[in-house]
Design a protein around this motif. Structure first.
Motif, PDB file in Angstrom:
ATOM      1  N   ARG A 150       0.830  -1.203   0.000  1.00 60.67           N
ATOM      2  CA  ARG A 150       0.000   0.000   0.000  1.00 60.67           C
ATOM      3  C   ARG A 150       0.866   1.256   0.000  1.00 60.67           C
ATOM      4  NH1 ARG A 150      -2.548   3.344   3.864  1.00 60.67           N
ATOM      5  NH2 ARG A 150      -1.570   2.235   5.594  1.00 60.67           N
ATOM      6  N   ARG A 151       0.422   2.264  -0.728  1.00 61.66           N
ATOM      7  CA  ARG A 151       1.054   3.588  -0.889  1.00 61.66           C
ATOM      8  C   ARG A 151       2.150   3.614  -1.949  1.00 61.66           C
ATOM      9  NH1 ARG A 151       3.156   7.105   3.669  1.00 61.66           N
ATOM     10  NH2 ARG A 151       4.808   5.534   3.661  1.00 61.66           N
ATOM     11  N   THR A 152       2.640   2.465  -2.383  1.00 64.70           N
ATOM     12  CA  THR A 152       3.731   2.458  -3.355  1.00 64.70           C
ATOM     13  C   THR A 152       3.306   3.177  -4.638  1.00 64.70           C
ATOM     14  OG1 THR A 152       4.619   0.392  -2.482  1.00 64.70           O
ATOM     15  CG2 THR A 152       5.256   1.003  -4.722  1.00 64.70           C
ATOM     16  N   GLN A 153       4.184   4.052  -5.117  1.00 67.75           N
ATOM     17  CA  GLN A 153       3.935   4.785  -6.355  1.00 67.75           C
ATOM     18  C   GLN A 153       5.070   4.511  -7.331  1.00 67.75           C
ATOM     19  OE1 GLN A 153       3.372   9.010  -5.898  1.00 67.75           O
ATOM     20  NE2 GLN A 153       2.945   9.350  -8.058  1.00 67.75           N
ATOM     21  N   LEU A 154       4.714   4.085  -8.529  1.00 63.72           N
ATOM     22  CA  LEU A 154       5.716   3.739  -9.532  1.00 63.72           C
ATOM     23  C   LEU A 154       5.945   4.904 -10.488  1.00 63.72           C
ATOM     24  CD1 LEU A 154       4.683   0.069 -10.325  1.00 63.72           C
ATOM     25  CD2 LEU A 154       6.252   0.923  -8.578  1.00 63.72           C
ATOM     26  N   TRP A 155       7.164   5.037 -10.927  1.00 63.43           N
ATOM     27  CA  TRP A 155       7.607   6.122 -11.781  1.00 63.43           C
ATOM     28  C   TRP A 155       6.798   6.210 -13.071  1.00 63.43           C
ATOM     29  CZ3 TRP A 155      10.277   1.909  -9.991  1.00 63.43           C
ATOM     30  CH2 TRP A 155      10.458   0.861 -10.894  1.00 63.43           C
ATOM     31  N   THR A 156       6.653   7.439 -13.559  1.00 67.43           N
ATOM     32  CA  THR A 156       5.944   7.680 -14.812  1.00 67.43           C
ATOM     33  C   THR A 156       6.828   7.263 -15.987  1.00 67.43           C
ATOM     34  OG1 THR A 156       4.815   9.571 -13.817  1.00 67.43           O
ATOM     35  CG2 THR A 156       4.788   9.430 -16.223  1.00 67.43           C
ATOM     36  N   GLY A 189      15.337   8.804 -21.104  1.00 67.68           N
ATOM     37  CA  GLY A 189      14.973   7.524 -21.714  1.00 67.68           C
ATOM     38  C   GLY A 189      13.458   7.439 -21.842  1.00 67.68           C
ATOM     39  N   ASP A 190      12.878   6.337 -21.350  1.00 68.55           N
ATOM     40  CA  ASP A 190      11.427   6.163 -21.422  1.00 68.55           C
ATOM     41  C   ASP A 190      10.735   6.616 -20.142  1.00 68.55           C
ATOM     42  OD1 ASP A 190      12.647   4.027 -20.031  1.00 68.55           O
ATOM     43  OD2 ASP A 190      10.846   2.817 -20.241  1.00 68.55           O
ATOM     44  N   LYS A 191      11.481   7.226 -19.208  1.00 69.45           N
ATOM     45  CA  LYS A 191      10.944   7.584 -17.896  1.00 69.45           C
ATOM     46  C   LYS A 191      10.968   9.092 -17.687  1.00 69.45           C
ATOM     47  CE  LYS A 191      12.708   3.184 -16.286  1.00 69.45           C
ATOM     48  NZ  LYS A 191      13.145   2.816 -17.651  1.00 69.45           N
ATOM     49  N   SER A 192       9.952   9.595 -16.987  1.00 66.28           N
ATOM     50  CA  SER A 192       9.893  11.017 -16.667  1.00 66.28           C
ATOM     51  C   SER A 192      10.731  11.307 -15.429  1.00 66.28           C
ATOM     52  CB  SER A 192       8.441  11.436 -16.412  1.00 66.28           C
ATOM     53  OG  SER A 192       8.383  12.770 -15.932  1.00 66.28           O
ATOM     54  N   VAL A 194      10.011  13.707 -13.495  1.00 66.13           N
ATOM     55  CA  VAL A 194       9.080  14.274 -12.515  1.00 66.13           C
ATOM     56  C   VAL A 194       8.585  13.156 -11.617  1.00 66.13           C
ATOM     57  CG1 VAL A 194       6.992  15.634 -12.167  1.00 66.13           C
ATOM     58  CG2 VAL A 194       8.382  15.990 -14.215  1.00 66.13           C
ATOM     59  N   LEU A 195       9.008  13.179 -10.369  1.00 64.30           N
ATOM     60  CA  LEU A 195       8.647  12.105  -9.450  1.00 64.30           C
ATOM     61  C   LEU A 195       7.302  12.367  -8.788  1.00 64.30           C
ATOM     62  CD1 LEU A 195       9.908   9.441  -8.524  1.00 64.30           C
ATOM     63  CD2 LEU A 195      10.858  10.655  -6.552  1.00 64.30           C
ATOM     64  N   ASP A 196       7.102  13.572  -8.303  1.00 65.82           N
ATOM     65  CA  ASP A 196       5.850  13.931  -7.629  1.00 65.82           C
ATOM     66  C   ASP A 196       4.922  14.567  -8.651  1.00 65.82           C
ATOM     67  OD1 ASP A 196       3.788  14.794  -6.037  1.00 65.82           O
ATOM     68  OD2 ASP A 196       5.075  15.634  -4.468  1.00 65.82           O
ATOM     69  N   ILE A 197       4.072  13.787  -9.257  1.00 66.34           N
ATOM     70  CA  ILE A 197       3.222  14.293 -10.339  1.00 66.34           C
ATOM     71  C   ILE A 197       2.131  15.224  -9.830  1.00 66.34           C
ATOM     72  CG2 ILE A 197       3.653  12.332 -11.855  1.00 66.34           C
ATOM     73  CD1 ILE A 197       0.918  11.220 -11.007  1.00 66.34           C
ATOM     74  N   ASP A 198       1.776  15.140  -8.550  1.00 69.38           N
ATOM     75  CA  ASP A 198       0.724  15.999  -8.002  1.00 69.38           C
ATOM     76  C   ASP A 198       1.265  17.345  -7.533  1.00 69.38           C
ATOM     77  OD1 ASP A 198      -1.472  14.189  -8.331  1.00 69.38           O
ATOM     78  OD2 ASP A 198      -0.676  13.017  -6.657  1.00 69.38           O
ATOM     79  N   ASN A 199       2.558  17.393  -7.204  1.00 68.02           N
ATOM     80  CA  ASN A 199       3.177  18.644  -6.751  1.00 68.02           C
ATOM     81  C   ASN A 199       4.543  18.811  -7.415  1.00 68.02           C
ATOM     82  OD1 ASN A 199       1.238  19.541  -4.481  1.00 68.02           O
ATOM     83  ND2 ASN A 199       1.677  17.395  -3.966  1.00 68.02           N
ATOM     84  N   PRO A 200       4.553  18.959  -8.731  1.00 67.23           N
ATOM     85  CA  PRO A 200       5.845  19.085  -9.427  1.00 67.23           C
ATOM     86  C   PRO A 200       6.508  20.418  -9.107  1.00 67.23           C
ATOM     87  CG  PRO A 200       4.042  19.509 -10.936  1.00 67.23           C
ATOM     88  CD  PRO A 200       3.410  19.043  -9.651  1.00 67.23           C
ATOM     89  N   ASP A 201       7.812  20.425  -9.112  1.00 65.17           N
ATOM     90  CA  ASP A 201       8.573  21.651  -8.873  1.00 65.17           C
ATOM     91  C   ASP A 201       8.398  22.578 -10.081  1.00 65.17           C
ATOM     92  OD1 ASP A 201      10.521  23.643  -8.657  1.00 65.17           O
ATOM     93  OD2 ASP A 201      11.965  22.312  -7.690  1.00 65.17           O
ATOM     94  N   HIS A 232       2.241   6.612 -18.080  1.00 62.09           N
ATOM     95  CA  HIS A 232       1.375   6.182 -16.991  1.00 62.09           C
ATOM     96  C   HIS A 232       2.132   6.106 -15.673  1.00 62.09           C
ATOM     97  CE1 HIS A 232       2.795   2.750 -19.395  1.00 62.09           C
ATOM     98  NE2 HIS A 232       2.850   2.040 -18.269  1.00 62.09           N
ATOM     99  N   ASN A 233       1.385   6.413 -14.621  1.00 62.56           N
ATOM    100  CA  ASN A 233       1.890   6.413 -13.254  1.00 62.56           C
ATOM    101  C   ASN A 233       0.821   5.739 -12.404  1.00 62.56           C
ATOM    102  OD1 ASN A 233       2.007   7.674 -10.409  1.00 62.56           O
ATOM    103  ND2 ASN A 233       3.908   8.427 -11.294  1.00 62.56           N
ATOM    104  N   VAL A 234       1.234   4.839 -11.503  1.00 60.94           N
ATOM    105  CA  VAL A 234       0.246   4.137 -10.671  1.00 60.94           C
ATOM    106  C   VAL A 234       0.591   4.305  -9.195  1.00 60.94           C
ATOM    107  CG1 VAL A 234      -0.290   2.453 -12.463  1.00 60.94           C
ATOM    108  CG2 VAL A 234       1.450   1.910 -10.752  1.00 60.94           C
ATOM    109  N   ILE A 235      -0.444   4.476  -8.391  1.00 64.76           N
ATOM    110  CA  ILE A 235      -0.313   4.615  -6.944  1.00 64.76           C
ATOM    111  C   ILE A 235      -1.208   3.566  -6.298  1.00 64.76           C
ATOM    112  CG2 ILE A 235      -0.540   6.118  -4.941  1.00 64.76           C
ATOM    113  CD1 ILE A 235      -0.627   7.746  -8.333  1.00 64.76           C
TER     114      ILE A 235
END
Length: 313
Positions: A150-156, A189-192, A194-201, A232-235
């Motif tokens: 629970r709570r795990t968030q995977l990279w976009t 590469g294929d990854k963003s 931006v780690l915090d998609i809800d509060n990006p810097d 896609h990003n999953v939480i």
């Protein structure tokens, strides 16, 4: 105007059969949550961790372990822990102090040569799940078994193949971005990045707030259709179990035959990137103002040939 707070709810379609998916949903190339599709008895059976441990057995697996919920594949804010499957299954569901976050992504028998295949790695569990017949069987690439705490968030990130994310146990929030927003995703590469998609810097990632979100909640038994190149990003809202099914929707020649994960860019792009690297190196032979002049000419040619040609008349 900032579009930071704008989001579209991913469409939910119920009781879809193969004909409806192929004729009505698939051609639109947009994510859809499919609800009410028969995926077999896994929805009931896999709720039991004891059942998962017994059926999965003592197969060795490698899990991601992180002190923070947001796992970052670029900067590797996690370590790998090698466990047997039944030990990892217990660990993933019994995390109560939230000091660590766990994620298992099953691999092929030899990850360098073999693709993930639930029928190969977990044959007893594979008997419980039924894949929808939404794609030609000979186009199937891999079936990836996943568990996370629970709570795990995977990279976009994006994948180069079409994908059915079959949620079997638990709920997860899914956030997607269109391939049209690729210039706002700050890719490595294929990854963003931006780690915090809800509060990006906003200073580090100013364009990201302009990327349009598509959001939804997957529950047990739901399937998310993720077309190739959609970010896609999953939480994980709960402890969750899922299986991804990837298939090749383009001709085989467009895919890197050495790719066992399904995330290497298409062969024509890789060739184009090599050519571009050579072009940029050639421009280095010129003074800075000349490099700028000719570089802008190359950009204009690419925009005219690729970007403008993609726009509807």
């Amino acid at each position: 105007m900032s579009t930071r707070n704008m989001a579209s709810v991913i469409d939910v379609v119920r009781d879809v059969d193969a004909a409806a998916f192929i004729e009505q949903i698939y051609p639109k190339r947009r994510p859809v949550i499919l609800r009410g599709v028969d995926i077999g008895p896994c929805v009931q059976k896999w709720r039991s961790v004891d059942y998962l441990m017994n059926q999965g057995g003592a197969m060795p697996v490698k899990i991601h372990v992180s002190a923070t919920p947001q796992m970052d594949f670029i900067n590797k804010n996690f370590s790998y822990k090698c466990l047997t499957f039944h030990t990892s299954s217990s660990s993933l569901v019994e995390v109560t102090d939230l000091t660590e976050n766990y994620y298992l992504r099953a691999l092929g028998d030899d990850p360098r040569k073999d693709k993930a295949d639930i029928h190969q790695q977990f044959p007893q569990l594979a008997d419980d799940i039924k894949f929808p017949d939404f794609y030609p069987p000979d186009k199937l690439f891999s079936s990836v078994f996943r568990i996370a705490s629970r709570r795990t968030q995977l990279w976009t990130h994006y994948d180069v193949m079409d994908n059915l994310l079959i949620q079997v146990v638990g709920q997860k929030r899914v956030v997607l971005y269109s391939p049209e927003d690729v210039d706002k995703m700050y890719l490595n590469g294929d990854k963003s990045e931006v780690l915090d998609i809800d509060n990006p810097d906003p200073k580090k990632f100013p364009k990201f707030t302009e990327a349009h979100k598509y959001e939804g909640i997957l529950g047990a038994g739901d399937i998310l259709f993720i077309p190739a190149l959609w970010f896609h990003n999953v939480i994980y809202k709960d402890y969750g179990v899922a299986v991804n099914v990837f298939w090749k929707h383009l001709d085989d020649s467009k895919y890197d035959h050495r790719d066992t994960y399904g995330n290497k860019d298409h062969v024509p792009f890789s060739r184009a990137q090599q050519i571009l690297d050579r072009a940029l190196k050639a421009l280095e032979e010129l003074p800075e103002d000349y490099r700028s002049f000719y570089g802008k000419r190359l950009i204009a040619r690419i925009e005219k040939k690729v970007v403008q040609n993609d726009k509807p008349p």
